[in-house]
Design an enzyme around this catalytic site. Sequence first.
Site, PDB file in Angstrom:
ATOM      1  N   LYS A 190       0.878  -1.178   0.000  1.00 46.82           N
ATOM      2  CA  LYS A 190       0.000   0.000   0.000  1.00 46.82           C
ATOM      3  C   LYS A 190       0.916   1.229   0.000  1.00 46.82           C
ATOM      4  O   LYS A 190       1.406   1.658   1.034  1.00 46.82           O
ATOM      5  CB  LYS A 190      -0.878  -0.037   1.254  1.00 46.82           C
ATOM      6  CG  LYS A 190      -2.087   0.889   1.282  1.00 46.82           C
ATOM      7  CD  LYS A 190      -1.821   2.285   0.907  1.00 46.82           C
ATOM      8  CE  LYS A 190      -2.141   3.344   1.892  1.00 46.82           C
ATOM      9  NZ  LYS A 190      -1.880   4.672   1.256  1.00 46.82           N
ATOM     10  N   GLY A 243       6.178   5.476   8.331  1.00 44.34           N
ATOM     11  CA  GLY A 243       5.392   6.710   8.264  1.00 44.34           C
ATOM     12  C   GLY A 243       5.544   7.492   9.555  1.00 44.34           C
ATOM     13  O   GLY A 243       6.547   7.364  10.254  1.00 44.34           O
ATOM     14  N   SER A 244       4.522   8.281   9.857  1.00 41.88           N
ATOM     15  CA  SER A 244       4.615   9.159  11.024  1.00 41.88           C
ATOM     16  C   SER A 244       4.351   8.373  12.309  1.00 41.88           C
ATOM     17  O   SER A 244       3.703   7.322  12.299  1.00 41.88           O
ATOM     18  CB  SER A 244       3.599  10.285  10.879  1.00 41.88           C
ATOM     19  OG  SER A 244       2.311   9.720  10.733  1.00 41.88           O
ATOM     20  N   GLU A 265       8.559   1.864  11.295  1.00 38.06           N
ATOM     21  CA  GLU A 265       9.642   2.832  11.090  1.00 38.06           C
ATOM     22  C   GLU A 265       8.999   4.199  11.036  1.00 38.06           C
ATOM     23  O   GLU A 265       8.321   4.522  10.062  1.00 38.06           O
ATOM     24  CB  GLU A 265      10.375   2.564   9.776  1.00 38.06           C
ATOM     25  CG  GLU A 265      11.262   1.341   9.852  1.00 38.06           C
ATOM     26  CD  GLU A 265      11.929   1.067   8.517  1.00 38.06           C
ATOM     27  OE1 GLU A 265      12.044  -0.115   8.171  1.00 38.06           O
ATOM     28  OE2 GLU A 265      12.291   2.037   7.838  1.00 38.06           O
ATOM     29  N   CYS A 299      13.406  10.732   6.310  1.00 40.86           N
ATOM     30  CA  CYS A 299      13.252  10.310   7.703  1.00 40.86           C
ATOM     31  C   CYS A 299      14.563  10.461   8.464  1.00 40.86           C
ATOM     32  O   CYS A 299      14.561  10.693   9.653  1.00 40.86           O
ATOM     33  CB  CYS A 299      12.773   8.864   7.756  1.00 40.86           C
ATOM     34  SG  CYS A 299      13.753   7.786   6.722  1.00 40.86           S
ATOM     35  N   GLU A 400       9.350  17.078  14.171  1.00 36.52           N
ATOM     36  CA  GLU A 400       9.839  16.768  12.835  1.00 36.52           C
ATOM     37  C   GLU A 400       9.168  17.707  11.833  1.00 36.52           C
ATOM     38  O   GLU A 400       7.953  17.714  11.700  1.00 36.52           O
ATOM     39  CB  GLU A 400       9.490  15.320  12.499  1.00 36.52           C
ATOM     40  CG  GLU A 400      10.039  14.866  11.184  1.00 36.52           C
ATOM     41  CD  GLU A 400       9.736  13.402  10.907  1.00 36.52           C
ATOM     42  OE1 GLU A 400       8.632  12.940  11.249  1.00 36.52           O
ATOM     43  OE2 GLU A 400      10.613  12.720  10.353  1.00 36.52           O
TER      44      GLU A 400
HETATM   45  P1  NAP Z   1       2.037   9.091   7.118  1.00 32.56           P
HETATM   46  O1  NAP Z   1       0.995  10.107   6.965  1.00 32.56           O
HETATM   47  O2  NAP Z   1       2.200   8.416   8.416  1.00 32.56           O
HETATM   48  O3  NAP Z   1       1.771   8.023   5.953  1.00 32.56           O
HETATM   49  C1  NAP Z   1       2.549   6.866   5.812  1.00 32.56           C
HETATM   50  C2  NAP Z   1       1.723   5.772   5.179  1.00 32.56           C
HETATM   51  O4  NAP Z   1       0.706   5.376   6.102  1.00 32.56           O
HETATM   52  C3  NAP Z   1       0.992   6.212   3.902  1.00 32.56           C
HETATM   53  O5  NAP Z   1       0.941   5.154   2.985  1.00 32.56           O
HETATM   54  C4  NAP Z   1      -0.385   6.530   4.441  1.00 32.56           C
HETATM   55  O6  NAP Z   1      -1.368   6.471   3.436  1.00 32.56           O
HETATM   56  C5  NAP Z   1      -0.561   5.439   5.460  1.00 32.56           C
HETATM   57  N1  NAP Z   1      -1.612   5.693   6.465  1.00 32.56           N
HETATM   58  C6  NAP Z   1      -2.201   6.878   6.787  1.00 32.56           C
HETATM   59  N2  NAP Z   1      -3.139   6.680   7.726  1.00 32.56           N
HETATM   60  C7  NAP Z   1      -3.163   5.349   8.011  1.00 32.56           C
HETATM   61  C8  NAP Z   1      -3.929   4.529   8.890  1.00 32.56           C
HETATM   62  N3  NAP Z   1      -4.862   5.034   9.700  1.00 32.56           N
HETATM   63  N4  NAP Z   1      -3.677   3.205   8.917  1.00 32.56           N
HETATM   64  C9  NAP Z   1      -2.717   2.662   8.128  1.00 32.56           C
HETATM   65  N5  NAP Z   1      -1.981   3.398   7.266  1.00 32.56           N
HETATM   66  C10 NAP Z   1      -2.193   4.717   7.203  1.00 32.56           C
HETATM   67  O7  NAP Z   1       3.461   9.643   6.768  1.00 32.56           O
HETATM   68  P2  NAP Z   1       3.856  10.609   5.600  1.00 32.56           P
HETATM   69  O8  NAP Z   1       3.479  11.969   5.994  1.00 32.56           O
HETATM   70  O9  NAP Z   1       3.420  10.071   4.300  1.00 32.56           O
HETATM   71  O10 NAP Z   1       5.455  10.424   5.639  1.00 32.56           O
HETATM   72  C11 NAP Z   1       6.238  11.177   6.476  1.00 32.56           C
HETATM   73  C12 NAP Z   1       6.504  10.487   7.784  1.00 32.56           C
HETATM   74  O11 NAP Z   1       7.084   9.212   7.555  1.00 32.56           O
HETATM   75  C13 NAP Z   1       7.509  11.223   8.613  1.00 32.56           C
HETATM   76  O12 NAP Z   1       7.113  11.210   9.958  1.00 32.56           O
HETATM   77  C14 NAP Z   1       8.781  10.428   8.437  1.00 32.56           C
HETATM   78  O13 NAP Z   1       9.727  10.530   9.452  1.00 32.56           O
HETATM   79  C15 NAP Z   1       8.260   9.072   8.342  1.00 32.56           C
HETATM   80  N6  NAP Z   1       9.224   8.222   7.664  1.00 32.56           N
HETATM   81  C16 NAP Z   1       9.945   7.367   8.430  1.00 32.56           C
HETATM   82  C17 NAP Z   1      10.887   6.561   7.844  1.00 32.56           C
HETATM   83  C18 NAP Z   1      11.697   5.614   8.650  1.00 32.56           C
HETATM   84  O14 NAP Z   1      12.430   4.821   8.059  1.00 32.56           O
HETATM   85  N7  NAP Z   1      11.606   5.644   9.952  1.00 32.56           N
HETATM   86  C19 NAP Z   1      11.076   6.628   6.481  1.00 32.56           C
HETATM   87  C20 NAP Z   1      10.331   7.534   5.734  1.00 32.56           C
HETATM   88  C21 NAP Z   1       9.392   8.319   6.356  1.00 32.56           C
HETATM   89  P3  NAP Z   1      -1.842   7.809   2.641  1.00 32.56           P
HETATM   90  O15 NAP Z   1      -0.698   8.337   1.878  1.00 32.56           O
HETATM   91  O16 NAP Z   1      -2.863   7.312   1.732  1.00 32.56           O
HETATM   92  O17 NAP Z   1      -2.332   8.739   3.691  1.00 32.56           O
END
Ligand code: NAP
Length: 496
Positions: A190, A243-244, A265, A299, A400
Amino acid sequence: MTMQSLSPATQRFLAQSPLKLLIDGQWAPAASGQTYKSISPSDGTVIAELALAGTEDVDRAVAAARRAFEAGWGAMLPAQREALLRRLAGLLAEHADELAELESIDNGKPIRTTRAIDSRVASGLVYHFAGWPSKIHGVTPSVNVPNHFVYTRREPLGVAALIIPWNYPLIHSMQKVAPALACGNAVILKPAQVASLAMVRIGELFVEAGFPPGVFSVLTGKGSVIGQALAEHPGVSKLQVTGSTAVGRGVIKASAGNLKRLALELGSKAPNIIFADADLSKAIPKSFHAGFGHSGQSCVAGARLYVQSSIYEEVVAAMVDLATRARVGHALDDATELGPIVDETQMNTILDYIKSGVEQGATVRCGGHRLTGDAYGSGTYVAPTIFTGARDDMVISCEEIFGPVLPIYSFETEEEVIARANNTEYGLAAGVWTRDVSRAHRLGAAIKAGVVWVNTYDMFDGTAPFGGFKGSGYGRDNGEEVIEAYTEVKSVWIGL
Ligand code: NAP
Ligand code: MG
């Protein structure tokens, strides 16, 4: 961007719009028939439409993945799984430029980066994990019970749902999909809504490589709907979310029903520390890249730069110079060093963070605003921004930002900077610049983060584990650790 500036292969792919879902080896629209638009952050143009999957599509994908798993994917000879993964890796390499283009138009990462790094790393990771299936093995423990022989087996978990963010789709997807498949799991991917194009193209390459139907599915759509449904689904055995931290907390709760295996992560606020004895000819440009690469939407971004006081002004001046000269522009322009912010929402979040920094009394040394004008059109660009005079307890120091915004702090002693670096809810990554080898090892041990880079930054490999401490999540990608993460271990006792 005009469609004409894209390669013929990319144009052919996009001409299939509305793009479909890959379920059970077949391409199908969402059961609801709904679609959504993919927008290029470089200029605001609509690139394509994608299927907006719903819970019915999730159910179908999980059922197909279960069938594929039980029909023998997990039990297939390791050499056969290796051959399929190698074929996929070859196709990824062959289509690397096309995948790079798709990622660049979709998430705004400069084409020079996606071409040279993301698309190549993606195929390299699949080649790496293609070597694993025949090397996964159990052990024979020396049990303290007479007349018994015990051995362990490493078995696949079943269906793995992998949810990834928009910032590194090519690398993140293959870093997780490849080991999951190598271990014999069926996978449902996904991707993030705003950056799914390259993932749909990869779905086509899976079909071309000859993977059995259902072994790999791609569902595009809303995280709050299909991500949530995958997290709750009783047919999913393992859930990997990148993700977040907020989304991570949500899926822990959502996945409790069948006690899914979880790997998370999550967010970060990585400290990057330059000591006065560092080789500044390397520390300065690499720290600039650590803070501003992919416009800070990484990230592991070195988002808090600590500089020892005797070289503080020199480093700040050099960083401001680099930030002012960096070429910000369209992701498809070969000259672009920093691309746009992924979408308007994220841009406004970044601009709000900049405002809060100013309101709380930090000084903007460069940038601090959106970039507009003819060169930027309807794209979402933020000028590389450097703050000085920020306190450790300000919002811009703790949260962040995920944008091109870097506070630079002055410090006096090693002890002080270790304490300040660790004073965060996160623990994903850190950087240290010093010529003192003892200090390098002291910091390698003292910093609470999943990776510490010394005299380098942002380095990864399929062989070296990567993941978070504390609020940055748990579980590891890469290394042997990821093989453990995608298998269950069983002890078999034989009475002799
Ligand atoms: P996000 O909003 O958390 O989204 C990440 C993924 O989760 C997307 O595919 C999103 O889908 C999905 N998602 C959203 N709501 C969900 C739910 N209720 N249940 C399951 N999945 C759900 O993060 P983002 O804003 O795209 O990315 C930035 C964040 O990712 C930052 O906090 C960053 O630090 C973190 N990140 C961490 C790493 C690591 O390796 N630790 C790497 C990269 C990024 P949709 O796009 O459809 O909303
Ligand atoms: Mg997009």
